[in-house]
Write an enzyme that holds these catalytic residues in place. Structure first.
Site, short mmCIF file in Angstrom:
data_model
loop_
_atom_site.label_atom_id
_atom_site.label_comp_id
_atom_site.label_asym_id
_atom_site.label_seq_id
_atom_site.Cartn_x
_atom_site.Cartn_y
_atom_site.Cartn_z
N LYS A 209 0.79 -1.07 0.26
CA LYS A 209 -0.01 -0.07 0.09
C LYS A 209 0.91 1.26 -0.15
CE LYS A 209 -4.37 1.09 2.29
NZ LYS A 209 -5.20 1.00 3.75
O1 G3P Z 1 -7.68 1.74 5.46
C1 G3P Z 1 -8.14 3.15 4.79
C2 G3P Z 1 -9.62 3.63 5.15
O2 G3P Z 1 -10.45 2.58 4.89
C3 G3P Z 1 -9.72 4.43 6.46
O3 G3P Z 1 -10.93 4.66 6.84
O4 G3P Z 1 -12.71 5.30 8.49
O5 G3P Z 1 -10.38 5.92 8.75
O6 G3P Z 1 -11.56 7.09 7.10
P1 G3P Z 1 -11.33 5.53 7.88
#
Ligand code: G3P
Length: 217
Positions: free
Chosen positions: A83
């Site tokens: 990633k």
């Molecule tokens: O892994 C990346 C993403 O899904 C993060 O989500 O909820 O932290 O914006 P969030």
């Protein structure tokens, strides 16, 4: 549509893998911090528990350092997906890794032009963050729609991995738009199965069945 779990919680991943509905896992530095585990150790364990791609994120900011970190992460399992951040350095690293046959997930995508660049760099996945766009008053799902049009226009192989999914409506909207993958907190995956009428119907069936006095086995 593929379902990925957005977590580094191995107990949750094992439970979801047992359902047969889990296609992969995504992690990020914040999720690793939340797990309280050693990064390399927990990613190795997740890669064993998961049938599909497991995204492990670099933390470096230069291409050379990202490639050095990626070399370490790739050794943690055959299904490791590197990633990388959506920066020029990340895209340069993406192109180099993709040319080497390495699966890359380009993350922190907030615009369709960024997604276009990731596809040109050979990313296996692009991760647009819908929830974080919604949080600041933008329409996260409009971004998915734009990326879908662009990728279809040029027949890019890069899969649209909808990230920062916060609730089942995001999943529904992403599926209607034809997104390839949704990565979700385990709670959202489980919430997809819930409906009050299912519970109510089951309770009625159980009551009526009891009244028959029968058993199947
Ligand atoms: O892994 C990346 C993403 O899904 C993060 O989500 O909820 O932290 O914006 P969030």
């Amino acid at each position: 549509m593929k379902f990925f779990a957005d977590t580094a919680d191995t107990a949750e991943i094992a439970a979801l893998a047992a359902t047969g509905l889990l296609d992969g896992v995504t992690t990020n530095p914040s999720l690793i911090h939340k797990s309280g585990r050693n990064f390399l150790e927990v990613i190795r364990e997740i890669a064993q528990l998961t049938p599909g791609p497991v995204s492990a994120e670099v933390v470096a900011s230069t291409t050379a350092e990202m490639l050095r970190e990626a070399a370490v992460l790739r050794k943690l399992g055959e299904n490791i997906c590197i990633k990388l951040p959506l920066t020029m350095d990340g895209l340069t690293a993406c192109k180099a890794l993709a040319d080497d046959g390495v699966m890359v997930n380009v993350t922190l995508c907030f615009s369709a032009n960024q997604a276009l660049l990731a596809a040109k760099a050979g990313a296996a996945f692009i991760s647009p963050f819908v929830g974080r766009l919604d949080d600041i008053g933008y329409d996260g799902m409009a971004l998915i729609e734009d990326i879908k049009i662009i990728y279809d226009n040029y027949a890019f192989d890069t899969e649209i991995l909808v990230a920062s999914v916060r609730h089942p409506v995001h999943v529904l909207q992403a599926a209607k738009l034809g997104a390839d993958v949704a990565t979700m907190p385990p709670s959202v995956i489980r919430a997809l199965a819930l409906h009050p009428l299912t519970d109510k119907g089951l309770a009625t069936f159980a009551d009526d069945w009891a009244k028959t006095g029968q058993s199947i086995v």
